[in-house]
Design a protein around this motif. Sequence first.
Motif, PDB file in Angstrom:
ATOM      1  N   ALA A 148       0.827  -1.207   0.000  1.00  0.00           N
ATOM      2  CA  ALA A 148       0.000   0.000   0.000  1.00  0.00           C
ATOM      3  C   ALA A 148       0.864   1.261   0.000  1.00  0.00           C
ATOM      4  N   GLU A 149       0.437   2.238  -0.798  1.00  0.00           N
ATOM      5  CA  GLU A 149       1.013   3.574  -0.805  1.00  0.00           C
ATOM      6  C   GLU A 149      -0.132   4.569  -0.722  1.00  0.00           C
ATOM      7  N   SER A 150       0.183   5.849  -0.615  1.00  0.00           N
ATOM      8  CA  SER A 150      -0.876   6.854  -0.539  1.00  0.00           C
ATOM      9  C   SER A 150      -0.363   8.197  -1.026  1.00  0.00           C
ATOM     10  N   THR A 151      -1.336   9.057  -1.346  1.00  0.00           N
ATOM     11  CA  THR A 151      -1.041  10.443  -1.710  1.00  0.00           C
ATOM     12  C   THR A 151      -2.269  11.277  -1.394  1.00  0.00           C
ATOM     13  N   TRP A 152      -2.025  12.487  -0.940  1.00  0.00           N
ATOM     14  CA  TRP A 152      -3.137  13.405  -0.726  1.00  0.00           C
ATOM     15  C   TRP A 152      -3.579  13.954  -2.080  1.00  0.00           C
ATOM     16  N   GLY A 153      -4.901  14.092  -2.256  1.00  0.00           N
ATOM     17  CA  GLY A 153      -5.439  14.481  -3.554  1.00  0.00           C
ATOM     18  C   GLY A 153      -5.730  13.238  -4.359  1.00  0.00           C
ATOM     19  N   THR A 154      -5.395  13.280  -5.639  1.00  0.00           N
ATOM     20  CA  THR A 154      -5.573  12.124  -6.501  1.00  0.00           C
ATOM     21  C   THR A 154      -4.226  11.731  -7.082  1.00  0.00           C
ATOM     22  N   ALA A 155      -4.210  10.607  -7.766  1.00  0.00           N
ATOM     23  CA  ALA A 155      -2.951  10.130  -8.332  1.00  0.00           C
ATOM     24  C   ALA A 155      -2.413  11.097  -9.381  1.00  0.00           C
ATOM     25  N   VAL A 161      -1.046  18.747   2.486  1.00  0.00           N
ATOM     26  CA  VAL A 161      -2.057  18.773   3.543  1.00  0.00           C
ATOM     27  C   VAL A 161      -1.372  18.997   4.883  1.00  0.00           C
ATOM     28  N   GLY A 162      -2.022  19.820   5.701  1.00  0.00           N
ATOM     29  CA  GLY A 162      -1.506  20.100   7.029  1.00  0.00           C
ATOM     30  C   GLY A 162      -2.527  19.818   8.109  1.00  0.00           C
ATOM     31  N   PRO A 163      -2.193  20.064   9.357  1.00  0.00           N
ATOM     32  CA  PRO A 163      -3.093  19.784  10.475  1.00  0.00           C
ATOM     33  C   PRO A 163      -4.395  20.572  10.373  1.00  0.00           C
ATOM     34  N   GLY A 164      -5.482  19.931  10.821  1.00  0.00           N
ATOM     35  CA  GLY A 164      -6.773  20.593  10.900  1.00  0.00           C
ATOM     36  C   GLY A 164      -7.567  20.626   9.614  1.00  0.00           C
ATOM     37  N   GLU A 165      -7.000  20.207   8.498  1.00  0.00           N
ATOM     38  CA  GLU A 165      -7.755  20.255   7.252  1.00  0.00           C
ATOM     39  C   GLU A 165      -8.788  19.130   7.236  1.00  0.00           C
ATOM     40  N   TYR A 166      -9.896  19.399   6.549  1.00  0.00           N
ATOM     41  CA  TYR A 166     -10.986  18.441   6.578  1.00  0.00           C
ATOM     42  C   TYR A 166     -11.543  18.248   5.168  1.00  0.00           C
ATOM     43  N   ASP A 167     -12.250  17.139   5.004  1.00  0.00           N
ATOM     44  CA  ASP A 167     -12.840  16.777   3.703  1.00  0.00           C
ATOM     45  C   ASP A 167     -11.786  16.812   2.611  1.00  0.00           C
ATOM     46  N   VAL A 168     -10.611  16.274   2.905  1.00  0.00           N
ATOM     47  CA  VAL A 168      -9.510  16.283   1.943  1.00  0.00           C
ATOM     48  C   VAL A 168      -9.473  14.931   1.233  1.00  0.00           C
ATOM     49  N   PRO A 169      -9.392  14.926  -0.110  1.00  0.00           N
ATOM     50  CA  PRO A 169      -9.275  13.630  -0.796  1.00  0.00           C
ATOM     51  C   PRO A 169      -7.953  12.948  -0.491  1.00  0.00           C
ATOM     52  N   PHE A 170      -8.037  11.661  -0.172  1.00  0.00           N
ATOM     53  CA  PHE A 170      -6.869  10.863   0.188  1.00  0.00           C
ATOM     54  C   PHE A 170      -6.911   9.589  -0.668  1.00  0.00           C
ATOM     55  N   THR A 171      -5.888   9.425  -1.516  1.00  0.00           N
ATOM     56  CA  THR A 171      -5.864   8.296  -2.449  1.00  0.00           C
ATOM     57  C   THR A 171      -4.928   7.209  -1.931  1.00  0.00           C
ATOM     58  N   LEU A 207      -8.232  -7.383  -7.834  1.00  0.00           N
ATOM     59  CA  LEU A 207      -6.899  -6.814  -7.679  1.00  0.00           C
ATOM     60  C   LEU A 207      -5.934  -7.681  -8.490  1.00  0.00           C
ATOM     61  N   PRO A 208      -5.722  -7.309  -9.766  1.00  0.00           N
ATOM     62  CA  PRO A 208      -4.847  -8.120 -10.616  1.00  0.00           C
ATOM     63  C   PRO A 208      -3.400  -8.062 -10.130  1.00  0.00           C
ATOM     64  N   VAL A 209      -2.641  -9.040 -10.552  1.00  0.00           N
ATOM     65  CA  VAL A 209      -1.232  -9.125 -10.159  1.00  0.00           C
ATOM     66  C   VAL A 209      -0.453  -7.982 -10.806  1.00  0.00           C
ATOM     67  N   GLY A 210       0.281  -7.231  -9.978  1.00  0.00           N
ATOM     68  CA  GLY A 210       1.191  -6.207 -10.467  1.00  0.00           C
ATOM     69  C   GLY A 210       0.539  -4.930 -10.934  1.00  0.00           C
ATOM     70  N   GLN A 211      -0.775  -4.845 -10.926  1.00  0.00           N
ATOM     71  CA  GLN A 211      -1.451  -3.643 -11.414  1.00  0.00           C
ATOM     72  C   GLN A 211      -1.935  -2.799 -10.241  1.00  0.00           C
ATOM     73  N   PRO A 212      -1.506  -1.529 -10.149  1.00  0.00           N
ATOM     74  CA  PRO A 212      -1.958  -0.684  -9.031  1.00  0.00           C
ATOM     75  C   PRO A 212      -3.426  -0.311  -9.190  1.00  0.00           C
ATOM     76  N   ILE A 213      -4.143  -0.372  -8.097  1.00  0.00           N
ATOM     77  CA  ILE A 213      -5.553   0.012  -8.063  1.00  0.00           C
ATOM     78  C   ILE A 213      -5.697   1.185  -7.092  1.00  0.00           C
ATOM     79  N   PHE A 214      -6.400   2.237  -7.540  1.00  0.00           N
ATOM     80  CA  PHE A 214      -6.517   3.457  -6.753  1.00  0.00           C
ATOM     81  C   PHE A 214      -7.887   3.516  -6.094  1.00  0.00           C
TER      82      PHE A 214
END
Length: 636
Positions: A148-155, A161-171, A207-214
């Motif tokens: 698993a990996e992640s990024t704020w916003g979309t791919a 993103v900083g403290p206190g922010e809300y309703d933020v997209p998290f991918t 979840l196919p082998v080797g293919q990232p799913i967002f």
Amino acid sequence: MKGKLALIVVLALMFMIETLTVAMSTSTADVFGFAKPDEILAPGEIGQPITISITNLGPSLFNVSVIPLSVYPFTPYSYFNDTNNITIPYLGSGSSDNITVLLNVNSASKDGVYKYYIDLCGYEENGDQVQKKIEVSIPVLGQEKIYAESTWGTANSSIVVGPGEYDVPFTIILQNQGNVMLSNVTLHLHSQYPVKFLQDNVSIGYLPVGQPIFATVLADVYTNATQGVHYITANVTFFRNSSIKVMIPVDIISTDQVMVQTVWGSASSPIIASSGEVNLPITLIVKNLGTNLLSNVTLHLHSQYPVKFLQDNVSIGFIPAGQINEAIVTADVYSNATPGVYYLPVNVTIYQGETLTMEMPVTIAGTINASITAYTFPPQVFPGYSDVELHIISLNYGSGIAQNATIYIKVPSQIQLISQSIEKIGAMPSGVPINSTFLFNVPNNTPVGNYNINITLKYDGGYFTKIYKLTIYPKANIIISNVYFSGATAGASKIPLTLTLENIGNITAKNVILRLGQSDVIYPHVSSSNPLQALTASEYFIGDLKPGQKVNVTYIVDVSSGASPGSYQLATSLEWNQTGSIYPFVQSDTFNVTVSLPLLSKLTTGESLLILVLVIIVIILIIVLIVVARKRGTRQ
């Protein structure tokens, strides 16, 4: 004697027991098999097809039944109505046959090769039953591993993103690093420092082998979150009851207590900003994410591509904890700006000059240039047409995306709109034509001429209007101007019924056909020698009928013998073609005809009989007077 009888009974019973024993004897078949999995098996999989090849080295077998067994780590898949038993009608000597069984793999099983058994039961040609438990080897070598990996916003568009922010997209990016495709995958999230998720789980599916799913979710960031990379645990379930725990990194970069957002125009009346526009108002929205009252708040703006601010700083004043405050400035947009979201630097000073440095998002939507093309089907519209299609093609040929687009139409009162007058389009990408269809009727009494249909395309920040000119073309107008029907009495036959048709319109009606409607009283005459005449006796082909032209159409009809004297209404149907119309016109009319009494019936009625008697008396008197006069003349 009794002893002999007992001996006979015992011998008979022994013979019956021996016969039943022979009939029920079974033998072990010389049959073996091997398994060929269609793909790699992994613990926890359900309903996986396994092909088992069965070879018979013994005598031919008939009505062979194969029953899959439950042998750890395999269990037969739950079939509908217990149809998991497999039947082979004939398994010849020296032949092989393939069967396919669906098996579930226990989620607790380990990698390895397992023995699996099936029960085989059949009958030899002599009726002897044979049974055998066939052993096959099935490998379970699937590896289940998820990263698993992640990024704020979309791919494609990450944000800070900083403290206190809300309703933020998290991918969250899940990658299958095993060697089998995972199905029925669900990501289960648990809110934990420094993130509070706004939903508990996300359905992934496969979840196919080797293919990232967002998977993108919304999350709030704790107000006391510290800067750095934090790791949170999540649970991924798959197959039927298998699961893997994953560690998801969460990157908190900023520890700012202030967030700055922007909107072109105002928060209550936003506008769209595109390249080359000048002196546009832009609202700066500043939110206090901390727990203290912020005072002496000032924003220091920096002009850079694609925005040039027309002032360098703006004073906000006080911002209570958790609240927002706004300020409006003016700005120009670079003429070469391309659509997108840009993050511009801004310095926020608070209190006695403490400075916070951050970025604020500014959206350049691109130019919206809309066009509308409209046409009707059929191309030419006439009075009386129904379900006419108005096709509208909307096109955005600008560089931006028109958001929340909607088509509105307004038709004049003479036109009946039978569909909704509004159609929501949504987003309009550049260069992609979008079709919309509306339906309307044209009443038969609609005057010919041109009618304006107003078409409006509305989208965020603008609209486009077009007037479509709808032409209602004239059509022929055929009436029955005269009816001649003389001598019609009950039971009369071969009576001429003549209708005079007249085109009082301004257009020639082509290939006119008149059809006389059905009636139980008056109907076309059909000769008994030609009964097929009934198929066409009511139809009359007239041909073309020009404006002002009259034509007589005569039907030879019979009157029912049971008809009562009086007036009867008959119906006709007219059909014709016309230049410009892709459909034939059909028009229905009615007219009245009269059925009279026969002459003898008239004479035998009350008043008619009295008149007849008086006439006879008068005639007799005249004859008498003539005779008397002649006699007198002879004497003289």
